[in-house]
Motif scaffolding. Sequence first.
Motif, PDB file in Angstrom:
ATOM      1  N   ASP A  12     -13.120   2.095 -46.399  1.00 55.08           N
ATOM      2  CA  ASP A  12     -13.592   2.156 -47.672  1.00 55.08           C
ATOM      3  C   ASP A  12     -13.880   3.431 -48.272  1.00 55.08           C
ATOM      4  N   GLN A  13     -14.896   3.793 -47.656  1.00 53.24           N
ATOM      5  CA  GLN A  13     -15.856   4.800 -47.901  1.00 53.24           C
ATOM      6  C   GLN A  13     -14.633   6.216 -47.671  1.00 53.24           C
ATOM      7  N   PRO A  25      -4.266  -5.563 -53.519  1.00 49.82           N
ATOM      8  CA  PRO A  25      -5.823  -5.557 -53.212  1.00 49.82           C
ATOM      9  C   PRO A  25      -6.316  -4.538 -52.460  1.00 49.82           C
ATOM     10  N   ASN A  26      -6.688  -3.279 -51.674  1.00 47.43           N
ATOM     11  CA  ASN A  26      -6.966  -2.377 -50.670  1.00 47.43           C
ATOM     12  C   ASN A  26      -7.974  -3.040 -49.882  1.00 47.43           C
ATOM     13  N   GLY A  27      -7.803  -2.847 -48.366  1.00 48.16           N
ATOM     14  CA  GLY A  27      -8.649  -3.099 -47.314  1.00 48.16           C
ATOM     15  C   GLY A  27      -8.491  -4.672 -46.881  1.00 48.16           C
ATOM     16  N   LEU A  28      -9.066  -5.789 -46.347  1.00 48.04           N
ATOM     17  CA  LEU A  28      -9.069  -6.673 -45.744  1.00 48.04           C
ATOM     18  C   LEU A  28      -8.358  -7.562 -46.745  1.00 48.04           C
ATOM     19  N   GLN A  29      -7.859  -7.861 -46.194  1.00 50.11           N
ATOM     20  CA  GLN A  29      -6.767  -8.671 -46.340  1.00 50.11           C
ATOM     21  C   GLN A  29      -7.137 -10.057 -46.352  1.00 50.11           C
ATOM     22  N   ILE A  30      -6.653 -10.472 -45.396  1.00 46.92           N
ATOM     23  CA  ILE A  30      -6.952 -11.528 -43.828  1.00 46.92           C
ATOM     24  C   ILE A  30      -7.314 -11.103 -42.667  1.00 46.92           C
ATOM     25  N   LEU A  62      -3.419  -3.318 -39.535  1.00 38.72           N
ATOM     26  CA  LEU A  62      -3.279  -1.883 -40.580  1.00 38.72           C
ATOM     27  C   LEU A  62      -1.703  -1.543 -40.558  1.00 38.72           C
ATOM     28  N   VAL A  63      -1.792  -1.655 -42.130  1.00 42.89           N
ATOM     29  CA  VAL A  63       0.165  -1.758 -43.027  1.00 42.89           C
ATOM     30  C   VAL A  63      -0.331  -1.139 -44.538  1.00 42.89           C
ATOM     31  N   HIS A  64       0.698   0.186 -45.001  1.00 42.57           N
ATOM     32  CA  HIS A  64       0.642   0.931 -45.697  1.00 42.57           C
ATOM     33  C   HIS A  64       0.771  -0.199 -47.197  1.00 42.57           C
ATOM     34  N   HIS A  65       1.593  -1.613 -46.964  1.00 43.40           N
ATOM     35  CA  HIS A  65       2.319  -2.481 -47.954  1.00 43.40           C
ATOM     36  C   HIS A  65       1.922  -4.137 -46.790  1.00 43.40           C
ATOM     37  N   GLY A  66       0.378  -4.503 -48.019  1.00 45.03           N
ATOM     38  CA  GLY A  66       0.253  -5.397 -47.022  1.00 45.03           C
ATOM     39  C   GLY A  66       0.368  -6.518 -48.738  1.00 45.03           C
ATOM     40  N   TYR A  67       0.102  -7.380 -48.724  1.00 44.66           N
ATOM     41  CA  TYR A  67       0.034  -8.653 -49.972  1.00 44.66           C
ATOM     42  C   TYR A  67      -0.600  -8.679 -51.253  1.00 44.66           C
ATOM     43  N   PHE A  68      -0.082  -9.762 -52.252  1.00 46.44           N
ATOM     44  CA  PHE A  68      -0.590 -10.041 -52.809  1.00 46.44           C
ATOM     45  C   PHE A  68      -0.746  -8.815 -54.422  1.00 46.44           C
ATOM     46  N   ASP A  91      -5.521 -14.967 -35.222  1.00 49.62           N
ATOM     47  CA  ASP A  91      -7.496 -14.726 -35.051  1.00 49.62           C
ATOM     48  C   ASP A  91      -6.819 -13.393 -35.782  1.00 49.62           C
ATOM     49  N   ILE A  92      -6.094 -12.715 -36.202  1.00 51.66           N
ATOM     50  CA  ILE A  92      -4.933 -11.226 -36.581  1.00 51.66           C
ATOM     51  C   ILE A  92      -5.531 -11.077 -38.665  1.00 51.66           C
ATOM     52  N   SER A  93      -6.587  -9.954 -38.361  1.00 45.99           N
ATOM     53  CA  SER A  93      -6.627  -9.157 -39.794  1.00 45.99           C
ATOM     54  C   SER A  93      -5.485  -8.508 -40.435  1.00 45.99           C
ATOM     55  N   LEU A  94      -5.126  -8.677 -41.756  1.00 51.11           N
ATOM     56  CA  LEU A  94      -4.550  -7.988 -41.851  1.00 51.11           C
ATOM     57  C   LEU A  94      -5.713  -6.832 -42.634  1.00 51.11           C
ATOM     58  N   VAL A  95      -4.963  -5.688 -42.704  1.00 56.74           N
ATOM     59  CA  VAL A  95      -5.671  -4.749 -43.308  1.00 56.74           C
ATOM     60  C   VAL A  95      -4.855  -3.351 -44.180  1.00 56.74           C
ATOM     61  N   ALA A  96      -4.878  -3.746 -44.991  1.00 51.21           N
ATOM     62  CA  ALA A  96      -3.343  -1.893 -46.288  1.00 51.21           C
ATOM     63  C   ALA A  96      -4.866  -1.370 -46.750  1.00 51.21           C
ATOM     64  N   TYR A  97      -3.889  -0.465 -46.870  1.00 56.70           N
ATOM     65  CA  TYR A  97      -4.539   0.847 -48.152  1.00 56.70           C
ATOM     66  C   TYR A  97      -3.214   1.469 -48.501  1.00 56.70           C
ATOM     67  N   HIS A  98      -3.192   1.162 -50.321  1.00 56.95           N
ATOM     68  CA  HIS A  98      -1.659   1.547 -50.298  1.00 56.95           C
ATOM     69  C   HIS A  98      -1.680   2.922 -51.522  1.00 56.95           C
TER      70      HIS A  98
END
Length: 252
Positions: A12-13, A25-30, A62-68, A91-98
Motif C-alpha cells: 500500500d505504501q 478495492p486495492n490491497g487485501l481482498q480475501i 497476487l493479481v492485477h485483476h481481482g474481485y468486487f 487459506d490463500i489470501s487474494l491481493v489485487a492492485y489495479h
Amino acid sequence: MANLDDIIKWCDQTLQSAEFKDYAPNGLQIEGKQEVKRIVSAVTASETAIDAAIELGADLLLVHHGYFWKGEPYPITGMRGNRIKKLIQNDISLVAYHLPLDAHPALGNNAAIAELLGLHEIEALDSNERHPIGNIGYLKKALTPEEFKNKLQQIFDFNIVHLAARKSNIQKVGFCTGGAQDFIHKAALQDCDAYISGEVSERTFYEAQELNVHYFACGHHATERYGVQRLAKALSDQFSLEHHYIELNNPI
C-alpha cells in the motif's frame, strides 16, 4: 516467511494505493493465513490461476485483476462464489492492485512497456493526473508503422491489431495498458504519432483515422503481465519469499 499485514502495508505504501480512485478495492481482498512463505502471481484471479496457486502451495495469490468490481452483483454465488470458496478453503489470501500497479513509475505495467520498447523522455499522457496511468515516450529512431507493428509483435507475442492513420513515421508514442483504448483522444491532444493499449473498440477504427494517430491493440493480458511480476519480485526481495508467476494463455 513474512506476516500478511506487513506485506499489505508495504504494498500500500509503495504503490500509494490510497491515492487512487479505482473500480475495485486495492490491497487485501480475501484474507488467508497470516504467515506467508510463497507467493503466486497472475494477471487475473481466474479459477485456473487459483488451481495453480493451490497446486504450488501458495499462501498468497497476487493479481492485477481481482474481485468486487463496481457494478457487480453482491451475492457471492456461481463462478465468483466457486473461486472465492477455493481460496478460503485453502487459506490463500487474494491481493489485487489495479490502477496503482499500472501507474507505478518502476513496478508498473506502463513502466515495463516503456523499457521493453526502449522509449525515453517519459512523461504523463494527462498532466492533470497526480499519478498518471498513461504515458508518452519517444523512440530513439523513428519507425514506419509496419516496422513499429513488427516490433510490438515480437515484444508482446500477440496478434497486433493496427488501425492506421496518415502519418508515415512513428516516434512519439502514447501508451496505457489494458482497456484504455479511449485514451487515444488524449494521445491526439499531445500530438502523438501512435497510441498503444490492450483492447480495441469498433469506434477506435474511425478515431484513429480522424485523429490521425496510429492505434495498436497489443492485448489486454499481454500488456498487463509485467506489473504483478515486478511487484512479486520486489516482495520476494523485501521479505525473502518464494515467488512463482503463472502465465495463462489469454488471447484477449
